[in-house]
Design an enzyme around this catalytic site. Structure first.
Site, PDB file in Angstrom:
ATOM      1  CG  ASN A  80      16.844  -7.691  -0.245  1.00  0.00           C
ATOM      2  OD1 ASN A  80      15.659  -7.446  -0.054  1.00  0.00           O
ATOM      3  ND2 ASN A  80      17.714  -6.749  -0.574  1.00  0.00           N
TER       4      ASN A  80
ATOM      5  N   GLY B 100       3.484  -5.498  -3.148  1.00  0.00           N
ATOM      6  CA  GLY B 100       3.583  -6.949  -3.257  1.00  0.00           C
ATOM      7  C   GLY B 100       3.572  -7.500  -4.670  1.00  0.00           C
TER       8      GLY B 100
ATOM      9  CG  ASP C 132      21.452  -3.562  -0.711  1.00  0.00           C
ATOM     10  OD1 ASP C 132      20.518  -4.310  -0.378  1.00  0.00           O
ATOM     11  OD2 ASP C 132      21.299  -2.342  -0.885  1.00  0.00           O
TER      12      ASP C 132
ATOM     13  CB  ALA D 216      15.252  -7.192 -13.844  1.00  0.00           C
ATOM     14  CD  GLU D 217      12.416  -5.119  -8.616  1.00  0.00           C
ATOM     15  OE1 GLU D 217      11.652  -5.418  -7.685  1.00  0.00           O
ATOM     16  OE2 GLU D 217      12.701  -3.937  -8.874  1.00  0.00           O
TER      17      GLU D 217
ATOM     18  CG  HIS E 194      19.192  -3.591  -4.267  1.00  0.00           C
ATOM     19  ND1 HIS E 194      18.748  -2.722  -3.290  1.00  0.00           N
ATOM     20  CD2 HIS E 194      19.956  -2.854  -5.110  1.00  0.00           C
ATOM     21  CE1 HIS E 194      19.228  -1.518  -3.522  1.00  0.00           C
ATOM     22  NE2 HIS E 194      19.971  -1.565  -4.621  1.00  0.00           N
TER      23      HIS E 194
ATOM     24  CG  ASN F 141       9.364  -8.254  -6.544  1.00  0.00           C
ATOM     25  OD1 ASN F 141       9.970  -8.794  -7.453  1.00  0.00           O
ATOM     26  ND2 ASN F 141       9.408  -6.947  -6.342  1.00  0.00           N
TER      27      ASN F 141
ATOM     28  NE  ARG G 195      13.283  -0.889  15.081  1.00  0.00           N
ATOM     29  CZ  ARG G 195      13.142  -0.861  13.748  1.00  0.00           C
ATOM     30  NH1 ARG G 195      13.342  -1.931  13.029  1.00  0.00           N
ATOM     31  NH2 ARG G 195      12.771   0.224  13.136  1.00  0.00           N
TER      32      ARG G 195
HETATM   33  C1  GRF Z   1      10.865  -3.633  -5.406  1.00  0.00           C
HETATM   34  O1  GRF Z   1      11.322  -2.664  -6.285  1.00  0.00           O
HETATM   35  C2  GRF Z   1      12.023  -4.325  -4.760  1.00  0.00           C
HETATM   36  O2  GRF Z   1      13.121  -4.433  -5.590  1.00  0.00           O
HETATM   37  C3  GRF Z   1      12.328  -3.396  -3.624  1.00  0.00           C
HETATM   38  O3  GRF Z   1      11.063  -2.962  -3.164  1.00  0.00           O
HETATM   39  C4  GRF Z   1      10.123  -3.017  -4.232  1.00  0.00           C
HETATM   40  C5  GRF Z   1       8.949  -3.838  -3.773  1.00  0.00           C
HETATM   41  O4  GRF Z   1       7.870  -3.794  -4.656  1.00  0.00           O
HETATM   42  N1  GRF Z   1      13.176  -4.042  -2.664  1.00  0.00           N
HETATM   43  P1  GRF Z   1       6.627  -4.764  -4.473  1.00  0.00           P
HETATM   44  O5  GRF Z   1       6.063  -4.549  -3.066  1.00  0.00           O
HETATM   45  O6  GRF Z   1       7.109  -6.173  -4.664  1.00  0.00           O
HETATM   46  O7  GRF Z   1       5.642  -4.358  -5.524  1.00  0.00           O
END
Ligand code: GRF
Length: 219
Positions: A119, A23, A162, A191-192, A121, A25, A77
């Site tokens: 999302n 988590g 994606d 980046a993220e 990526h 992000n 599912r």
């Molecule tokens: C990140 O690298 C994101 O790009 C990918 O999964 C990872 C999640 O990391 N989709 P976190 O749980 O936010 O630390």
């Protein structure tokens, strides 16, 4: 619920964040809402498919309602997909943010949240994306190929893997001697954690629209 003051008369964007792991992000989004970099936004909830995800602790520490729903707890599912959509809808989100959510999103949910689900990526799409490219595998593949620039992408979610309209991308340099883990961390930091909060702020302020499967960003 964590929220940032909104401009007079503007309804804050209700954001639901979906997670599976650490988590970081999610934390970046929380921090940017708190410090006012993301405006007009309320984080109304967090959904995890993994009860041990540290992301759930981050939600709790920030008094954000959360719930855990795992495919493992359902016979089929199809049943899980129905329950997941119910859980998502219970938060009445304007925007769903997949922040490292490792479960395949049901097609019904993709249709329902068309251009309202994003999302993150960890590559510069269309490189190193699609089926099988997730987590460390993305960075392993980039190092294996020997590319000198990598990065991250925020995109709307469509029915492909994606393949949705790209909102923001940011490049990161590969350094000599990088391991997949070191590169993963640099891509997150540089980046993220920057472009995901930025994309939410742009959407919250009505600056992103989709035309012919491409986004137009008003700066
Ligand atoms: C990140 O690298 C994101 O790009 C990918 O999964 C990872 C999640 O990391 N989709 P976190 O749980 O936010 O630390």
């Amino acid at each position: 619920m964590l929220n940032n003051t909104c401009a007079a008369g503007t309804k804050p964007l209700r954001v639901l964040v979906m997670v599976s792991g650490g988590g970081t992000n999610l934390q970046a989004i929380i921090d940017r809402v708190k410090d006012g970099t993301i405006t007009n936004t309320e984080i109304v909830g967090v959904i995890s498919n993994n009860k041990n995800a540290y992301a759930l602790t981050r939600a709790e520490e920030n008094e954000i309602p959360s719930l855990c729903i795992s495919p493992k707890d359902f016979e089929t599912r199809g049943i899980f997909n129905g329950k997941l959509l119910e859980a998502v809808e219970s938060f009445e989100p304007d925007l769903v943010v997949l922040a490292g959510f490792l479960v395949v999103i049901p097609p019904e949910m993709i249709r329902k949240y068309e251009n309202r689900m994003i999302n993150i990526h960890p590559s510069l799409i269309p490189s190193f994306c699609g089926k099988g490219y997730y987590g460390l595998k993305v960075h392993e593949a980039a190092l294996e190929r020997g590319v000198k620039v990598v990065g991250a992408t925020v995109h709307f979610v469509d029915e492909g893997t994606d393949t949705g309209p790209i909102i923001l991308q940011k490049a990161v340099e590969v350094q000599q001697g990088d391991t997949p883990e070191v590169l993963q961390r640099r891509v997150m930091e540089q980046a993220e954690w920057k472009i995901l909060p930025r994309a939410i702020d742009l959407i919250a302020n009505g600056k992103v629209r989709v035309e012919d499967h491409r986004t137009v960003i008003e700066q």
